[in-house]
Design a protein around this motif. Structure first.
Motif, PDB file in Angstrom:
ATOM      1  N   SER A  23      39.921 -46.003  32.272  1.00 33.18           N
ATOM      2  CA  SER A  23      40.893 -44.958  32.624  1.00 33.18           C
ATOM      3  C   SER A  23      42.021 -45.595  33.420  1.00 33.18           C
ATOM      4  O   SER A  23      41.823 -46.576  34.129  1.00 33.18           O
ATOM      5  CB  SER A  23      40.239 -43.838  33.440  1.00 33.18           C
ATOM      6  N   PHE A  24      43.214 -45.013  33.279  1.00 36.51           N
ATOM      7  CA  PHE A  24      44.386 -45.507  33.989  1.00 36.51           C
ATOM      8  C   PHE A  24      44.547 -44.739  35.294  1.00 36.51           C
ATOM      9  O   PHE A  24      44.532 -43.518  35.310  1.00 36.51           O
ATOM     10  CB  PHE A  24      45.647 -45.348  33.127  1.00 36.51           C
ATOM     11  N   ASN A  25      44.691 -45.465  36.384  1.00 40.32           N
ATOM     12  CA  ASN A  25      44.933 -44.868  37.691  1.00 40.32           C
ATOM     13  C   ASN A  25      46.246 -45.432  38.210  1.00 40.32           C
ATOM     14  O   ASN A  25      46.303 -46.594  38.618  1.00 40.32           O
ATOM     15  CB  ASN A  25      43.781 -45.187  38.645  1.00 40.32           C
ATOM     16  N   PRO A  26      47.324 -44.629  38.214  1.00 43.02           N
ATOM     17  CA  PRO A  26      48.626 -45.158  38.631  1.00 43.02           C
ATOM     18  C   PRO A  26      48.639 -45.682  40.067  1.00 43.02           C
ATOM     19  O   PRO A  26      49.462 -46.529  40.412  1.00 43.02           O
ATOM     20  CB  PRO A  26      49.580 -43.978  38.455  1.00 43.02           C
ATOM     21  N   GLU A  27      47.719 -45.220  40.901  1.00 47.85           N
ATOM     22  CA  GLU A  27      47.642 -45.688  42.282  1.00 47.85           C
ATOM     23  C   GLU A  27      47.331 -47.180  42.337  1.00 47.85           C
ATOM     24  O   GLU A  27      47.702 -47.863  43.287  1.00 47.85           O
ATOM     25  CB  GLU A  27      46.564 -44.888  43.039  1.00 47.85           C
ATOM     26  N   ARG A  28      46.688 -47.717  41.317  1.00 48.23           N
ATOM     27  CA  ARG A  28      46.357 -49.144  41.277  1.00 48.23           C
ATOM     28  C   ARG A  28      47.612 -50.009  41.198  1.00 48.23           C
ATOM     29  O   ARG A  28      47.589 -51.156  41.614  1.00 48.23           O
ATOM     30  CB  ARG A  28      45.462 -49.466  40.065  1.00 48.23           C
ATOM     31  N   LEU A  29      48.716 -49.472  40.665  1.00 51.77           N
ATOM     32  CA  LEU A  29      49.953 -50.255  40.564  1.00 51.77           C
ATOM     33  C   LEU A  29      50.540 -50.590  41.934  1.00 51.77           C
ATOM     34  O   LEU A  29      51.176 -51.630  42.104  1.00 51.77           O
ATOM     35  CB  LEU A  29      51.000 -49.512  39.732  1.00 51.77           C
ATOM     36  N   LEU A  30      50.344 -49.725  42.908  1.00 52.63           N
ATOM     37  CA  LEU A  30      50.898 -49.953  44.240  1.00 52.63           C
ATOM     38  C   LEU A  30      49.826 -50.015  45.324  1.00 52.63           C
ATOM     39  O   LEU A  30      50.114 -50.365  46.462  1.00 52.63           O
ATOM     40  CB  LEU A  30      51.906 -48.858  44.596  1.00 52.63           C
ATOM     41  N   GLY A  31      48.592 -49.661  44.985  1.00 53.70           N
ATOM     42  CA  GLY A  31      47.534 -49.530  45.979  1.00 53.70           C
ATOM     43  C   GLY A  31      46.948 -50.852  46.443  1.00 53.70           C
ATOM     44  O   GLY A  31      47.154 -51.908  45.852  1.00 53.70           O
ATOM     45  N   ASP A  32      46.203 -50.742  47.517  1.00 57.80           N
ATOM     46  CA  ASP A  32      45.523 -51.891  48.105  1.00 57.80           C
ATOM     47  C   ASP A  32      44.157 -52.081  47.461  1.00 57.80           C
ATOM     48  O   ASP A  32      43.660 -51.223  46.751  1.00 57.80           O
ATOM     49  CB  ASP A  32      45.335 -51.673  49.618  1.00 57.80           C
ATOM     50  N   GLY A  33      43.514 -53.201  47.788  1.00 58.75           N
ATOM     51  CA  GLY A  33      42.169 -53.476  47.292  1.00 58.75           C
ATOM     52  C   GLY A  33      42.170 -53.832  45.820  1.00 58.75           C
ATOM     53  O   GLY A  33      43.155 -53.679  45.114  1.00 58.75           O
ATOM     54  N   GLY A  34      41.044 -54.330  45.358  1.00 63.06           N
ATOM     55  CA  GLY A  34      40.889 -54.650  43.943  1.00 63.06           C
ATOM     56  C   GLY A  34      41.120 -56.120  43.636  1.00 63.06           C
ATOM     57  O   GLY A  34      41.458 -56.922  44.495  1.00 63.06           O
ATOM     58  N   MET A  35      40.910 -56.436  42.357  1.00 61.18           N
ATOM     59  CA  MET A  35      40.982 -57.818  41.873  1.00 61.18           C
ATOM     60  C   MET A  35      42.213 -58.005  41.022  1.00 61.18           C
ATOM     61  O   MET A  35      42.426 -57.209  40.108  1.00 61.18           O
ATOM     62  CB  MET A  35      39.737 -58.121  41.057  1.00 61.18           C
ATOM     63  N   PRO A  36      43.014 -59.017  41.278  1.00 63.08           N
ATOM     64  CA  PRO A  36      42.998 -59.989  42.368  1.00 63.08           C
ATOM     65  C   PRO A  36      43.709 -59.419  43.599  1.00 63.08           C
ATOM     66  O   PRO A  36      44.435 -58.434  43.514  1.00 63.08           O
ATOM     67  CB  PRO A  36      43.779 -61.164  41.796  1.00 63.08           C
ATOM     68  N   SER A  37      43.513 -60.047  44.715  1.00 64.29           N
ATOM     69  CA  SER A  37      44.152 -59.623  45.962  1.00 64.29           C
ATOM     70  C   SER A  37      45.654 -59.892  45.907  1.00 64.29           C
ATOM     71  O   SER A  37      46.088 -61.041  45.798  1.00 64.29           O
ATOM     72  CB  SER A  37      43.543 -60.382  47.138  1.00 64.29           C
ATOM     73  N   SER A  38      46.438 -58.824  45.978  1.00 58.70           N
ATOM     74  CA  SER A  38      47.894 -59.006  45.996  1.00 58.70           C
ATOM     75  C   SER A  38      48.345 -59.558  47.347  1.00 58.70           C
ATOM     76  O   SER A  38      49.385 -60.217  47.437  1.00 58.70           O
ATOM     77  CB  SER A  38      48.614 -57.701  45.664  1.00 58.70           C
ATOM     78  N   HIS A  39      47.560 -59.296  48.396  1.00 60.96           N
ATOM     79  CA  HIS A  39      47.869 -59.891  49.699  1.00 60.96           C
ATOM     80  C   HIS A  39      47.848 -61.420  49.576  1.00 60.96           C
ATOM     81  O   HIS A  39      48.778 -62.108  49.996  1.00 60.96           O
ATOM     82  CB  HIS A  39      46.831 -59.469  50.750  1.00 60.96           C
ATOM     83  N   SER A  40      46.761 -61.926  49.002  1.00 59.63           N
ATOM     84  CA  SER A  40      46.607 -63.379  48.861  1.00 59.63           C
ATOM     85  C   SER A  40      47.645 -63.954  47.916  1.00 59.63           C
ATOM     86  O   SER A  40      48.207 -65.022  48.177  1.00 59.63           O
ATOM     87  CB  SER A  40      45.205 -63.719  48.345  1.00 59.63           C
ATOM     88  N   ALA A  41      47.885 -63.273  46.810  1.00 57.89           N
ATOM     89  CA  ALA A  41      48.866 -63.770  45.842  1.00 57.89           C
ATOM     90  C   ALA A  41      50.253 -63.848  46.472  1.00 57.89           C
ATOM     91  O   ALA A  41      50.981 -64.832  46.265  1.00 57.89           O
ATOM     92  CB  ALA A  41      48.891 -62.869  44.609  1.00 57.89           C
ATOM     93  N   THR A  42      50.614 -62.859  47.254  1.00 56.61           N
ATOM     94  CA  THR A  42      51.929 -62.837  47.892  1.00 56.61           C
ATOM     95  C   THR A  42      52.108 -63.983  48.870  1.00 56.61           C
ATOM     96  O   THR A  42      53.081 -64.745  48.792  1.00 56.61           O
ATOM     97  CB  THR A  42      52.146 -61.490  48.623  1.00 56.61           C
ATOM     98  N   VAL A  43      51.157 -64.115  49.796  1.00 53.18           N
ATOM     99  CA  VAL A  43      51.328 -65.148  50.834  1.00 53.18           C
ATOM    100  C   VAL A  43      51.146 -66.557  50.285  1.00 53.18           C
ATOM    101  O   VAL A  43      51.816 -67.484  50.732  1.00 53.18           O
ATOM    102  CB  VAL A  43      50.430 -64.898  52.065  1.00 53.18           C
ATOM    103  N   MET A  44      50.271 -66.732  49.294  1.00 59.72           N
ATOM    104  CA  MET A  44      50.089 -68.081  48.747  1.00 59.72           C
ATOM    105  C   MET A  44      51.268 -68.495  47.862  1.00 59.72           C
ATOM    106  O   MET A  44      51.600 -69.681  47.792  1.00 59.72           O
ATOM    107  CB  MET A  44      48.771 -68.187  47.986  1.00 59.72           C
ATOM    108  N   ALA A  45      51.918 -67.541  47.203  1.00 51.90           N
ATOM    109  CA  ALA A  45      53.149 -67.866  46.473  1.00 51.90           C
ATOM    110  C   ALA A  45      54.225 -68.303  47.468  1.00 51.90           C
ATOM    111  O   ALA A  45      54.981 -69.240  47.206  1.00 51.90           O
ATOM    112  CB  ALA A  45      53.615 -66.669  45.654  1.00 51.90           C
TER     113      ALA A  45
END
Length: 151
Positions: free
Chosen positions: A37-59
């Motif tokens: 199922s599609f959950n639009p909150e996943r596009l901007l939301g926190d948590g989940g795989m992969p970590s956007s926090h980690s991707a942002t700071v490591m980039a």
């Protein structure tokens, strides 16, 4: 106008944004594949795989190393910031998600008892990351940082 041009030509900022964007899109695709199922909150939301926090700071760390070198003040600041953000994503934010799940279950229980407690909007349970999610987010950020710097 020169400020906007400066921001748009800042490869370090662009790499960090691209790391976040790619992680959010991948997170949404993985969520759809797993949950069917599609959950639009996943596009901007926190948590989940992969970590956007980690991707942002490591980039950001990767592109800083690319432009300034690993022996510079700029690299040191971004590397320490990345460690703090990734540690926080696995620690405090993950525990907050666990607590939200428990509180949401308690609220369901209170509602079933016909208590006077009104069922408010549920707390967000997707706020932190597992070590695996942080690892793959960091790996993604490194790859995105190299790609953006190579363009």
């Amino acid at each position: 106008m020169s400020f906007i041009n400066g921001v748009l030509s800042n490869k370090i900022l662009l790499a960090a944004f691209c790391g976040w964007l790619v992680a959010q899109v991948l997170k949404t695709i993985i969520y759809v594949a797993v949950n069917k199922s599609f959950n639009p909150e996943r596009l901007l939301g926190d948590g989940g795989m992969p970590s956007s926090h980690s991707a942002t700071v490591m980039a950001m760390v990767t592109s800083t190393a690319f432009y300034f070198g690993p022996d510079t003040f700029e690299f040191a600041v971004t590397a320490i910031l990345a460690l703090i953000v990734m540690h926080d994503a696995m620690g405090v934010r993950r525990e907050t998600g666990k607590q939200a799940k428990v509180i949401n279950n308690m609220m369901d229980w209170f509602v079933q008892m016909d208590s006077d407690i009104s069922p408010e909007e549920k707390l967000k349970e997707f706020v932190g990351h597992s070590p695996t999610q942080v690892f793959f987010g960091a790996l993604l950020g490194i790859v995105v940082g190299f790609i953006v710097c190579s363009l």
